[in-house]
Structures are given as C-alpha cells and as structure tokens.
Design an enzyme around this catalytic site. Structure first.
Site, PDB file in Angstrom:
ATOM      1  N   PRO A  38       0.796  -1.234   0.000  1.00 55.79           N
ATOM      2  CA  PRO A  38       0.000   0.000   0.000  1.00 55.79           C
ATOM      3  C   PRO A  38       0.829   1.287   0.000  1.00 55.79           C
ATOM      4  O   PRO A  38       1.866   1.369   0.665  1.00 55.79           O
ATOM      5  CB  PRO A  38      -0.833  -0.104   1.280  1.00 55.79           C
ATOM      6  CG  PRO A  38      -0.159  -1.132   2.110  1.00 55.79           C
ATOM      7  CD  PRO A  38       0.498  -2.084   1.159  1.00 55.79           C
ATOM      8  N   ASN A  39       0.328   2.232  -0.755  1.00 57.68           N
ATOM      9  CA  ASN A  39       0.873   3.596  -0.865  1.00 57.68           C
ATOM     10  C   ASN A  39       2.169   3.690  -1.665  1.00 57.68           C
ATOM     11  O   ASN A  39       2.664   4.788  -1.916  1.00 57.68           O
ATOM     12  CB  ASN A  39       1.060   4.237   0.533  1.00 57.68           C
ATOM     13  CG  ASN A  39      -0.255   4.319   1.279  1.00 57.68           C
ATOM     14  OD1 ASN A  39      -1.222   4.887   0.766  1.00 57.68           O
ATOM     15  ND2 ASN A  39      -0.327   3.739   2.461  1.00 57.68           N
ATOM     16  N   ARG A  75       4.987  10.859  -2.345  1.00 59.64           N
ATOM     17  CA  ARG A  75       4.696  10.537  -0.956  1.00 59.64           C
ATOM     18  C   ARG A  75       5.911  10.782  -0.064  1.00 59.64           C
ATOM     19  O   ARG A  75       6.967  10.202  -0.294  1.00 59.64           O
ATOM     20  CB  ARG A  75       4.333   9.047  -0.931  1.00 59.64           C
ATOM     21  CG  ARG A  75       4.225   8.452   0.412  1.00 59.64           C
ATOM     22  CD  ARG A  75       4.252   6.943   0.336  1.00 59.64           C
ATOM     23  NE  ARG A  75       3.979   6.436   1.669  1.00 59.64           N
ATOM     24  CZ  ARG A  75       4.258   5.218   2.081  1.00 59.64           C
ATOM     25  NH1 ARG A  75       4.810   4.354   1.253  1.00 59.64           N
ATOM     26  NH2 ARG A  75       3.994   4.860   3.301  1.00 59.64           N
ATOM     27  N   TYR A 123      11.074   8.801   1.354  1.00 58.75           N
ATOM     28  CA  TYR A 123      11.062   7.802   0.271  1.00 58.75           C
ATOM     29  C   TYR A 123      11.674   8.276  -1.044  1.00 58.75           C
ATOM     30  O   TYR A 123      11.740   7.491  -2.000  1.00 58.75           O
ATOM     31  CB  TYR A 123       9.617   7.334   0.029  1.00 58.75           C
ATOM     32  CG  TYR A 123       8.985   6.680   1.244  1.00 58.75           C
ATOM     33  CD1 TYR A 123       9.448   5.457   1.712  1.00 58.75           C
ATOM     34  CD2 TYR A 123       7.942   7.298   1.939  1.00 58.75           C
ATOM     35  CE1 TYR A 123       8.891   4.853   2.832  1.00 58.75           C
ATOM     36  CE2 TYR A 123       7.367   6.700   3.053  1.00 58.75           C
ATOM     37  CZ  TYR A 123       7.849   5.481   3.499  1.00 58.75           C
ATOM     38  OH  TYR A 123       7.303   4.879   4.602  1.00 58.75           O
ATOM     39  N   ASN A 163       7.944  -5.675  -1.073  1.00 59.78           N
ATOM     40  CA  ASN A 163       7.872  -4.591  -0.094  1.00 59.78           C
ATOM     41  C   ASN A 163       6.415  -4.523   0.363  1.00 59.78           C
ATOM     42  O   ASN A 163       5.572  -3.947  -0.324  1.00 59.78           O
ATOM     43  CB  ASN A 163       8.305  -3.254  -0.714  1.00 59.78           C
ATOM     44  CG  ASN A 163       8.325  -2.138   0.327  1.00 59.78           C
ATOM     45  OD1 ASN A 163       7.760  -2.285   1.421  1.00 59.78           O
ATOM     46  ND2 ASN A 163       8.980  -1.028  -0.003  1.00 59.78           N
ATOM     47  N   ALA A 208       3.125  -0.960   4.833  1.00 59.42           N
ATOM     48  CA  ALA A 208       2.582  -0.967   6.206  1.00 59.42           C
ATOM     49  C   ALA A 208       2.107  -2.346   6.649  1.00 59.42           C
ATOM     50  O   ALA A 208       2.093  -2.640   7.850  1.00 59.42           O
ATOM     51  CB  ALA A 208       1.445   0.046   6.321  1.00 59.42           C
ATOM     52  N   HIS A 259       3.989  -4.733   9.153  1.00 60.40           N
ATOM     53  CA  HIS A 259       3.915  -4.615  10.607  1.00 60.40           C
ATOM     54  C   HIS A 259       2.625  -5.193  11.189  1.00 60.40           C
ATOM     55  O   HIS A 259       2.453  -5.201  12.404  1.00 60.40           O
ATOM     56  CB  HIS A 259       4.064  -3.133  10.994  1.00 60.40           C
ATOM     57  CG  HIS A 259       5.129  -2.421  10.210  1.00 60.40           C
ATOM     58  ND1 HIS A 259       6.449  -2.814  10.236  1.00 60.40           N
ATOM     59  CD2 HIS A 259       5.072  -1.377   9.327  1.00 60.40           C
ATOM     60  CE1 HIS A 259       7.153  -2.030   9.422  1.00 60.40           C
ATOM     61  NE2 HIS A 259       6.336  -1.156   8.853  1.00 60.40           N
ATOM     62  N   ASP A 285       2.224 -15.819   6.372  1.00 61.67           N
ATOM     63  CA  ASP A 285       1.811 -17.200   6.099  1.00 61.67           C
ATOM     64  C   ASP A 285       1.915 -17.526   4.608  1.00 61.67           C
ATOM     65  O   ASP A 285       2.297 -18.643   4.236  1.00 61.67           O
ATOM     66  CB  ASP A 285       0.354 -17.427   6.548  1.00 61.67           C
ATOM     67  CG  ASP A 285       0.226 -17.629   8.051  1.00 61.67           C
ATOM     68  OD1 ASP A 285       1.257 -17.690   8.741  1.00 61.67           O
ATOM     69  OD2 ASP A 285      -0.922 -17.716   8.527  1.00 61.67           O
ATOM     70  N   GLU A 319      12.561  -9.490   1.397  1.00 56.42           N
ATOM     71  CA  GLU A 319      11.781  -8.354   1.922  1.00 56.42           C
ATOM     72  C   GLU A 319      12.604  -7.078   1.734  1.00 56.42           C
ATOM     73  O   GLU A 319      13.775  -7.046   2.123  1.00 56.42           O
ATOM     74  CB  GLU A 319      11.516  -8.602   3.412  1.00 56.42           C
ATOM     75  CG  GLU A 319      10.798  -7.476   4.135  1.00 56.42           C
ATOM     76  CD  GLU A 319      10.745  -7.714   5.665  1.00 56.42           C
ATOM     77  OE1 GLU A 319      11.349  -8.694   6.155  1.00 56.42           O
ATOM     78  OE2 GLU A 319      10.122  -6.886   6.353  1.00 56.42           O
ATOM     79  N   HIS A 348      12.640  -2.788   2.194  1.00 61.40           N
ATOM     80  CA  HIS A 348      12.067  -1.510   2.642  1.00 61.40           C
ATOM     81  C   HIS A 348      12.976  -0.397   2.170  1.00 61.40           C
ATOM     82  O   HIS A 348      14.205  -0.472   2.346  1.00 61.40           O
ATOM     83  CB  HIS A 348      11.931  -1.467   4.161  1.00 61.40           C
ATOM     84  CG  HIS A 348      11.028  -2.538   4.682  1.00 61.40           C
ATOM     85  ND1 HIS A 348       9.669  -2.486   4.527  1.00 61.40           N
ATOM     86  CD2 HIS A 348      11.302  -3.723   5.286  1.00 61.40           C
ATOM     87  CE1 HIS A 348       9.139  -3.584   5.027  1.00 61.40           C
ATOM     88  NE2 HIS A 348      10.115  -4.353   5.491  1.00 61.40           N
ATOM     89  N   SER A 350      12.988   2.737   3.274  1.00 59.88           N
ATOM     90  CA  SER A 350      13.497   3.487   4.429  1.00 59.88           C
ATOM     91  C   SER A 350      14.079   2.510   5.457  1.00 59.88           C
ATOM     92  O   SER A 350      13.810   1.305   5.400  1.00 59.88           O
ATOM     93  CB  SER A 350      12.354   4.285   5.063  1.00 59.88           C
ATOM     94  OG  SER A 350      11.382   3.401   5.606  1.00 59.88           O
ATOM     95  N   ARG A 397      12.933   4.408  12.690  1.00 60.19           N
ATOM     96  CA  ARG A 397      11.686   5.181  12.683  1.00 60.19           C
ATOM     97  C   ARG A 397      10.834   4.821  13.922  1.00 60.19           C
ATOM     98  O   ARG A 397      11.383   4.480  14.955  1.00 60.19           O
ATOM     99  CB  ARG A 397      10.964   4.929  11.356  1.00 60.19           C
ATOM    100  CG  ARG A 397      11.807   5.382  10.147  1.00 60.19           C
ATOM    101  CD  ARG A 397      11.116   5.115   8.828  1.00 60.19           C
ATOM    102  NE  ARG A 397       9.885   5.889   8.699  1.00 60.19           N
ATOM    103  CZ  ARG A 397       8.967   5.685   7.742  1.00 60.19           C
ATOM    104  NH1 ARG A 397       9.166   4.737   6.844  1.00 60.19           N
ATOM    105  NH2 ARG A 397       7.887   6.429   7.691  1.00 60.19           N
ATOM    106  N   ARG A 425       7.257   0.146  13.559  1.00 63.90           N
ATOM    107  CA  ARG A 425       7.864  -0.311  12.303  1.00 63.90           C
ATOM    108  C   ARG A 425       8.991  -1.329  12.537  1.00 63.90           C
ATOM    109  O   ARG A 425       9.532  -1.907  11.607  1.00 63.90           O
ATOM    110  CB  ARG A 425       8.406   0.876  11.501  1.00 63.90           C
ATOM    111  CG  ARG A 425       7.318   1.785  10.993  1.00 63.90           C
ATOM    112  CD  ARG A 425       7.856   2.857  10.066  1.00 63.90           C
ATOM    113  NE  ARG A 425       6.979   4.001  10.068  1.00 63.90           N
ATOM    114  CZ  ARG A 425       5.885   4.130   9.301  1.00 63.90           C
ATOM    115  NH1 ARG A 425       5.572   3.191   8.446  1.00 63.90           N
ATOM    116  NH2 ARG A 425       5.131   5.201   9.393  1.00 63.90           N
TER     117      ARG A 425
HETATM  118  C1  DQA Z   1       8.170   0.868   3.870  1.00 66.02           C
HETATM  119  C2  DQA Z   1       8.265   1.059   5.380  1.00 66.02           C
HETATM  120  C3  DQA Z   1       6.918   0.829   6.043  1.00 66.02           C
HETATM  121  O1  DQA Z   1       7.024   1.006   7.448  1.00 66.02           O
HETATM  122  C4  DQA Z   1       5.921   1.831   5.513  1.00 66.02           C
HETATM  123  O2  DQA Z   1       4.646   1.578   6.075  1.00 66.02           O
HETATM  124  C5  DQA Z   1       5.862   1.870   4.029  1.00 66.02           C
HETATM  125  C6  DQA Z   1       7.089   1.719   3.251  1.00 66.02           C
HETATM  126  C7  DQA Z   1       9.498   1.235   3.155  1.00 66.02           C
HETATM  127  O3  DQA Z   1       9.648   0.860   2.007  1.00 66.02           O
HETATM  128  O4  DQA Z   1      10.341   1.907   3.742  1.00 66.02           O
HETATM  129  O5  DQA Z   1       4.805   2.117   3.449  1.00 66.02           O
HETATM  130  O6  DQA Z   1       7.908  -0.507   3.605  1.00 66.02           O
END
Ligand code: DQA
Length: 139
Positions: free
Chosen positions: A10-11, A18, A23, A71, A74, A77, A84, A95, A97, A99, A104, A108
């Site tokens: 998401p996002n 954003r 980011y 990735n 959110a 977390h 699963d 995985e 990320h 950031s 943070r 997170r």
């Molecule tokens: C993220 C870190 C997550 O905590 C956050 O909710 C994101 C992006 C990252 O790529 O740094 O949406 O996964």
C-alpha cells in the site's frame, strides 16, 4: 528465462510524491524501467496493491517463480496472512524496505514477514530492489 516478480504494498503507488524526505523523489515506474534495462535477461513482473488479500493472491500467483522481491509496506507490521503466504510458497522472498524501518517509529520494528523471508534489505532506498534481484539471480 528466469522469472522474478516485484510486489509492492500500500501507498507505494505514490512513490515520488509521498513523503519525499523519507522515500525520495523517484516514482516506481521510473525505477522499474531501470530495473528492466539492468536485468534484460530475465522476465521481471510487477504487481502493486493497496489491498492485503490481493498481495496474498500475488504471492500465491508468483509462488513458483525463481524469486520474489516484496515490499509489503505498512502490512509488514500487521499482516500474519502475508507472512503465512510466504511460508506457503516455493519461491524465495526478499523483503525490501526503502526506508530504514529500525530508525523510525517503534511499530515499524515489528515485521510479520522477516522470519519467513530469505532475507531483508532496508534503508538503502530504491537500490534495495536491485540488490534483492542480484541476490536472487546468484542464489
Ligand atoms: C516501507 C516502510 C513501512 O514502514 C511503511 O509503512 C511503508 C514503506 C518502506 O519501504 O520503507 O509504506 O515498507
């Protein structure tokens, strides 16, 4: 031809607009174009969703690929279902990320994904995706 999938949560469709201080200014479309050029010898598929169940569906769909770069944003977390799904499929999952989640907010620092993933890259910006693919190809 090896197949690798990138799945963004998401996002991440808003990358570039954003919170650019966290980011960066690059949208994922540009990043994906570069990755496709860098890894021209493989099939690189991309899926993004803001919906948890769709991310689970994508992990199942790409479950027999050579590898998956995920990735979960959110949902990292909060999502037992995504953890699963990783455990349920054959493909190794890296995985990523953008950031440094450990520098943070405390919430997170919890990941439902890390224990099921082959490994985690965080805090290296968009380069994390490239490094994850390099790992999967050398593995
Ligand atoms: C993220 C870190 C997550 O905590 C956050 O909710 C994101 C992006 C990252 O790529 O740094 O949406 O996964």
């Amino acid at each position: 031809m090896k197949k690798i999938a990138i799945i963004n949560g998401p996002n991440l469709n808003l990358l570039g607009q954003r919170e650019p201080g966290i980011y960066g200014n690059t949208g994922f479309d540009d990043a994906l174009e570069k990755l496709k050029k860098t890894f021209a010898e493989i099939e690189l598929d991309y899926f993004q969703s803001n919906i948890e169940g769709e991310l689970v569906g994508a992990l199942q769909k790409f479950g027999n690929y050579h590898g998956i770069v995920l990735n979960p944003a959110a949902y990292t977390h909060t999502s037992v279902a995504i953890g699963d799904a990783i455990a349920a499929i054959k493909a190794p999952v890296v995985e990523v990320h953008i950031s440094n989640v450990h520098a943070r907010e405390d919430f997170r620092k919890i990941s439902h994904v890390s224990a099921k993933a082959a490994g985690t890259i965080c805090g290296l910006g968009l380069m994390g995706y490239q490094l994850a693919i390099e790992y999967l190809l050398k593995k």
